[in-house]
Design a protein around this motif. Sequence first.
Motif, PDB file in Angstrom:
ATOM      1  N   PHE A 174     -37.062 -16.210  30.041  1.00  0.00           N
ATOM      2  CA  PHE A 174     -36.321 -15.122  28.913  1.00  0.00           C
ATOM      3  C   PHE A 174     -37.429 -14.489  28.446  1.00  0.00           C
ATOM      4  O   PHE A 174     -38.357 -15.336  27.522  1.00  0.00           O
ATOM      5  CB  PHE A 174     -35.454 -16.428  27.911  1.00  0.00           C
ATOM      6  CG  PHE A 174     -34.760 -16.720  28.043  1.00  0.00           C
ATOM      7  CD1 PHE A 174     -33.391 -16.004  28.459  1.00  0.00           C
ATOM      8  CD2 PHE A 174     -34.246 -18.768  27.990  1.00  0.00           C
ATOM      9  CE1 PHE A 174     -31.953 -17.137  28.796  1.00  0.00           C
ATOM     10  CE2 PHE A 174     -33.402 -19.278  28.548  1.00  0.00           C
ATOM     11  CZ  PHE A 174     -32.055 -18.565  28.466  1.00  0.00           C
ATOM     12  N   PRO A 212     -37.804 -33.547  23.269  1.00  0.00           N
ATOM     13  CA  PRO A 212     -37.354 -33.015  22.107  1.00  0.00           C
ATOM     14  C   PRO A 212     -36.613 -31.654  21.868  1.00  0.00           C
ATOM     15  O   PRO A 212     -36.396 -31.153  23.088  1.00  0.00           O
ATOM     16  CB  PRO A 212     -39.162 -32.617  22.181  1.00  0.00           C
ATOM     17  CG  PRO A 212     -39.617 -32.523  23.448  1.00  0.00           C
ATOM     18  CD  PRO A 212     -38.658 -33.267  24.572  1.00  0.00           C
ATOM     19  N   GLY A 239     -35.725 -27.679  22.232  1.00  0.00           N
ATOM     20  CA  GLY A 239     -36.214 -26.828  22.208  1.00  0.00           C
ATOM     21  C   GLY A 239     -36.886 -26.792  24.193  1.00  0.00           C
ATOM     22  O   GLY A 239     -37.283 -26.401  24.518  1.00  0.00           O
ATOM     23  N   ALA A 240     -36.105 -28.630  24.613  1.00  0.00           N
ATOM     24  CA  ALA A 240     -37.147 -28.241  26.450  1.00  0.00           C
ATOM     25  C   ALA A 240     -36.273 -27.371  27.072  1.00  0.00           C
ATOM     26  O   ALA A 240     -37.150 -27.789  28.280  1.00  0.00           O
ATOM     27  CB  ALA A 240     -36.782 -29.890  26.012  1.00  0.00           C
ATOM     28  N   GLN A 275     -22.940 -27.909  22.302  1.00  0.00           N
ATOM     29  CA  GLN A 275     -23.778 -28.951  20.783  1.00  0.00           C
ATOM     30  C   GLN A 275     -23.484 -28.586  19.620  1.00  0.00           C
ATOM     31  O   GLN A 275     -23.199 -28.877  19.236  1.00  0.00           O
ATOM     32  CB  GLN A 275     -24.771 -28.614  21.177  1.00  0.00           C
ATOM     33  CG  GLN A 275     -25.954 -29.238  20.414  1.00  0.00           C
ATOM     34  CD  GLN A 275     -26.972 -28.919  20.481  1.00  0.00           C
ATOM     35  OE1 GLN A 275     -28.292 -27.864  21.860  1.00  0.00           O
ATOM     36  NE2 GLN A 275     -28.565 -28.965  19.775  1.00  0.00           N
ATOM     37  N   LEU A 335     -40.504 -15.914  28.531  1.00  0.00           N
ATOM     38  CA  LEU A 335     -41.198 -17.683  28.218  1.00  0.00           C
ATOM     39  C   LEU A 335     -40.481 -18.432  28.895  1.00  0.00           C
ATOM     40  O   LEU A 335     -39.085 -18.017  29.725  1.00  0.00           O
ATOM     41  CB  LEU A 335     -40.326 -17.570  26.632  1.00  0.00           C
ATOM     42  CG  LEU A 335     -40.403 -19.126  26.637  1.00  0.00           C
ATOM     43  CD1 LEU A 335     -41.230 -19.389  26.049  1.00  0.00           C
ATOM     44  CD2 LEU A 335     -38.828 -19.322  25.487  1.00  0.00           C
TER      45      LEU A 335
HETATM   46  N1  ADP Z   1     -30.000 -17.422  25.937  1.00  0.00           N
HETATM   47  C1  ADP Z   1     -31.527 -16.904  25.419  1.00  0.00           C
HETATM   48  N2  ADP Z   1     -32.514 -16.025  25.068  1.00  0.00           N
HETATM   49  C2  ADP Z   1     -33.139 -15.952  24.526  1.00  0.00           C
HETATM   50  N3  ADP Z   1     -33.917 -17.595  24.419  1.00  0.00           N
HETATM   51  C3  ADP Z   1     -33.543 -18.597  24.741  1.00  0.00           C
HETATM   52  C4  ADP Z   1     -31.907 -18.291  25.094  1.00  0.00           C
HETATM   53  N4  ADP Z   1     -31.654 -19.230  25.347  1.00  0.00           N
HETATM   54  C5  ADP Z   1     -32.511 -20.635  24.897  1.00  0.00           C
HETATM   55  N5  ADP Z   1     -33.440 -19.712  24.140  1.00  0.00           N
HETATM   56  C6  ADP Z   1     -35.022 -20.404  24.154  1.00  0.00           C
HETATM   57  O1  ADP Z   1     -35.038 -21.566  25.743  1.00  0.00           O
HETATM   58  C7  ADP Z   1     -35.447 -23.025  24.867  1.00  0.00           C
HETATM   59  C8  ADP Z   1     -34.813 -23.889  25.071  1.00  0.00           C
HETATM   60  O2  ADP Z   1     -33.698 -24.035  23.912  1.00  0.00           O
HETATM   61  P1  ADP Z   1     -32.393 -25.095  24.833  1.00  0.00           P
HETATM   62  O3  ADP Z   1     -31.786 -25.484  25.935  1.00  0.00           O
HETATM   63  O4  ADP Z   1     -31.183 -24.558  23.782  1.00  0.00           O
HETATM   64  O5  ADP Z   1     -33.370 -26.466  24.276  1.00  0.00           O
HETATM   65  P2  ADP Z   1     -32.599 -28.238  23.390  1.00  0.00           P
HETATM   66  O6  ADP Z   1     -33.769 -28.523  24.756  1.00  0.00           O
HETATM   67  O7  ADP Z   1     -33.019 -28.283  22.781  1.00  0.00           O
HETATM   68  O8  ADP Z   1     -31.466 -27.626  24.789  1.00  0.00           O
HETATM   69  C9  ADP Z   1     -35.294 -22.862  23.505  1.00  0.00           C
HETATM   70  O9  ADP Z   1     -37.072 -21.883  23.499  1.00  0.00           O
HETATM   71  C10 ADP Z   1     -34.874 -21.195  22.941  1.00  0.00           C
HETATM   72  O10 ADP Z   1     -35.178 -20.517  21.878  1.00  0.00           O
END
Ligand code: ADP
Lengths: 263, 610
Positions: free
Chosen positions: A15, A39, A41-42, A87, A18
Motif C-alpha cells: 500500500f 500484533p 497492524g500486522a 472485524q 508499505l
Molecule cells: N486499503 C489500505 N490502504 C492502505 N493501507 C492499508 C489498507 N489496508 C490496510 N492497510 C495498512 O496495512 C497494515 C495492516 O493492517 P491490517 O491488516 O488491518 O492489520 P491487522 O493485523 O491489525 O488486522 C496497516 O498498517 C494498515 O494501515
Amino acid sequence: MSEHLLEIRDLKVTFGGLDALSGLDFHVDEGEIVSVIGPNGAGKTTFFNLISGLVAPTEGEILFEGESIVGLDPSIVTSLGIARTFQNVRLFPNMTILENVMVAQHCRTSQQVFGALLQTKAFKKEESEIRERAEEILGFFGHRLVGYRMDQPAFALSYANRRRLEIARAMATQPRLLLLDEPVAGMNPMETAELTALIGRLRSDWGFTIVMIEHEMKVVRDVSDRVVVLDHGVPIAQGSYDEVSINPSVVEAYLGRPVEADR
Amino acid sequence: MNERAMDLPRSAVDQNWPHVLRWGLVCGLVLVSLCLVGMPVELDKRAIIERHLSLGYLFVLLVPIAIGWVSSTLLVLEGVENRRQGLYDLVTGLVVGLIGGGVLSLLMVALDNWNLRDPLVNWSPQLFRFLTYENGMGFGAAAWLCTGALLGLAGAALHVVPSVVRRTTAFVVFGLFFLSVLEAAISDLSEGFGLESLTDWLYAKKGGLTVTSTIVVGLVIGAASMVTRGRVKAATNRYRDMEGAERQKASMILFVVVAVLCIVLPMFLGKIMNELLANVGIFLLLALGLNIVVGLAGLLDLGYVAFFAVGGYTTAVLTSPNSPWFAPELHFGVALVFVVIAAGLTGLLIGAPVIRMRGDYLAIVTLGFGEIIRLLFMSDWLGPYFGGAQGITNIPGVDLGFATVKGTDPRSVFYLVLVFCAIAIYTSWRLQASRLGRAWMAVREDEQVAEAMGINTVNAKLMAFVVGAVLASFSGAVLAAKVGSIFPTSFMILVSIIILVVVIVGGMGNIAGVLVGSFVLIGVLGGPKQPGLLQEFQNYKLLIYGILLVFMMLKRPEGLVPSARRSRELHQDEFLQDAWLQGDKLESEEEEGTVVTATVSTGEVGGAEE
Ligand SMILES: Nc1ncnc2c1ncn2[C@@H]1O[C@H](COP(=O)(O)OP(=O)(O)O)[C@@H](O)[C@H]1O
Ligand SMILES: [Mg+2]
C-alpha cells in the motif's frame, strides 16, 4: 496429489510503498481450524481482504481447491465457497435480522424478476427454502437471534449479537471455508466461552473449514489446530499453539511478553 | 437566587427578548418575501370565503399564526418540572406578531415612497393596495400592526387552550380550507351525482364558500371532530396490531374498497377532474419506478426522465402515421412490447457506464444522461427520425375494440393509467420481498459488503435501472397516447427533479408514501406543465416544491408516509435508545442473571472501511 483446500504462495501486497504483507506462504486443509495471530497492524485483516477478493495482491498466488482466485470479484470468490466476517462488524443495518441472513443466500439461489412477479411454484419453493435455512442458521445461536428478534433491524442488536449475526450471515452463503475476523472482540468472558464452543461446532456440525484471526489467546488455544503468527506483514512462526507460544521471535513480537492464555 | 429562579421567567414581560426579536424578524421577513414574490396579489383573485377572505390574504394571515405558534413552543424537558404555558407565551406570540406586522408596515412605507420595480417585479401599486386594504397608508399600517399582533397571539394561544379546542379548531380551519380549495373537484363530483343544489348552496357564484355555508359547515366539522376524537387513531392502531389472517383480511377489505373507489369514482367525475387524475397517475407511475431505483437500490438517478422520453418516443414512432422516418402504425398494445424492449435496452445502456460510480457521482452523471437524451431527440442530427423540435404528432389513441383511449376522453386515459399503476404497484410490492429486492437493499446499505456476501452488485444495480426504466417507459407511452403528440420539451430535466421530490416528500422506499406524494404534489400543486387543483399556484409551484423539499429534509426526512424501515434509519439514535431500553429488560430476563451486554453503540453500524 494431496491438495490443500486453500493454498497461498509468496503473497505480497503493497500500500503506497508499505509492504502490508510479504512473502506469505500459507495453506489450510479441509476440516482444519487455523488461527492467525499477530500484533495490531500486522496485516491480518489485509490477509483476509486478499483472500476474499476485496484487495488485489501485488504478487503471489491464491489457490482455492487448486484453482487460482486472484483477481476474481468478491462475489465470485464467495460463490466458490469462501465467506468472511468483518472485524468492525458490517451488517446491513436497516435490513431485519432475517433479511440479513436471507440476502446472503443470494449466490446459492437463482430466482429472477419474473419468478417474483408471477409467483411461480419454483419461486415460492425457493423463497421458503431460503427462509427455512435462514431460520435454521439463526437457531444455531440459541434463542438470541430468533423469535421476535428476526424482524428487528440489525442495528438494534446488542454488540455481541451483531457479531453472532455476522457469523450467521457468512454461514448462509454456504461456504466451505469460513474466515472469521476477531469473532470474540468486545465480548465478555461468558460470551467468549460460548462462542468458542460454537466455533468448534461450526466445524463438527456444519463441516466448515475455518481460518480465524483472534487476539484472545484462550480462544486460540482452545479451538485451533494450527497457529500462524504474522508480524509486520511477515509470517514469523507456524505450528501448534504450544509450539508457537514458546517461539522466541513470537515472544519478542509480543513485546517480550510470554504469550499465554489468561487463567 | 436559586437555580429555578434562573430558568423560569418571573413575570410575563420578563421575556427572552433576543428570542422574541429573532422570531419577530423571521415573521416579518417571511411576510415581506411572500409579498415580493407576488403571491398575495396573484392569489387574491381566488376567493376562499366569498368577499371576506381570499387565498392571497389567507396566506399572509397564516404566517403570523404559524410563527406565533412556533416561537412560543416550549421545549419540554423530560424528568424536570416544566413551566406551564400561559400568559408568558401569549406575550411572546403577541410581540412576535407585532414585530412581523411592523416589518410589513415598513414595506408599505417603502412601497409608497420608492420605486424598486426594476429589480423586484412585484413591487407594484397592486401590492400596496392589497396591503393597505385599499384604504391608504395610515389605515394599512395600523391594521397590520393589529392583525399581526392578534394573529401571533392566536398562534401562541393554541398552546394554551385545552387540546380539545386545539383539535377542533384545526379540524374546522383545515376542513373549510380544503372544502374551499377543492371546489372544482367537489362541484365536479356532486354534479356527477346530480347534487348541483348542494354545490350551489356551498359555493358562491364567483367562487369561494358562502358565508352561511362557512358557518354551517364549520359547525358540522367541529361537532364531527368532537365525536370522532380518538376513534381514528384507535382504528389505525388496531389495524397495525393485527396479525396473520386477521390482518390479511383487513388488508383485503381495504384493497377492495380502494379498487372499487378507483373504478367507480371516475364515472362520476367530469373532464377536468379525470384529466387531473390521469396526470397524477402518469406521475405516480414514474414515481413508483424511481422509488425502486432510489428508494430500494439506493441509486440516486437524476436522469430518470430519459426513460420517460424513450417510452414516449418509441410509442410515437411506432403508432403515429406522422412519424417522419419509419411509421409502421402499430397498435398501442403491440408497440408496448417494443417500448419495454427499448426502455430495457436504454436502461442497460445508461446503466452500464455509470453503475460503478457511487453516490454523488452517479447522480451527476445520470443528470447529464437525462439531458443528453432530450437533446438528442431535439437535435437536427436525429431530426429526420424523431422530428426534432417539431416532435411527432398525430399519435392515435389506444383502440380497445369496445372503446378508444384518447386525450379527449380523460376518463379512459385514467383507466389506462390505473392499469399501469396497478402493475407498477404489484411489481414493487412483489420485488421488495424477493431475492432481487433483498439484494437491492443490501447494495443500498453497504455495497462492498453486499459484494463480499456473494451478490453481483453490477447485475443487481443494472436490474434496478432496467425495472425502473420499464415502468417509466409505460408512463411515457401513456403520455404519448394521451396527448397525441410528443415534443422534446415534455422531457425537461425538471421532470426528473419533480418526481424525485414526489418520492422524497411522500416517503422513500414506500409504496403508500409514493402514492400520497403524487396525489398531494401533482394532484394539488400540479406537475411540471400540468395544472393541479390549485391552478393559482401555477407560477409558484417550483418555489413551493423547493420549500417543501427543504422543510421535509430538515423536519421529516422519512417523508409524509414513512416506511417503518426508512424511519428507523433516519431516527436511528432514538430507535436504538428504545431498543436498548427494551432489550435490556428482555435480555436480562432471558439470560438469567448473566452479565448483560446492552452495549448498543449509537452511530452507524456499517461504518468505516477497513
Ligand atoms: N486499503 C489500505 N490502504 C492502505 N493501507 C492499508 C489498507 N489496508 C490496510 N492497510 C495498512 O496495512 C497494515 C495492516 O493492517 P491490517 O491488516 O488491518 O492489520 P491487522 O493485523 O491489525 O488486522 C496497516 O498498517 C494498515 O494501515
Ligand atoms: Mg484487523
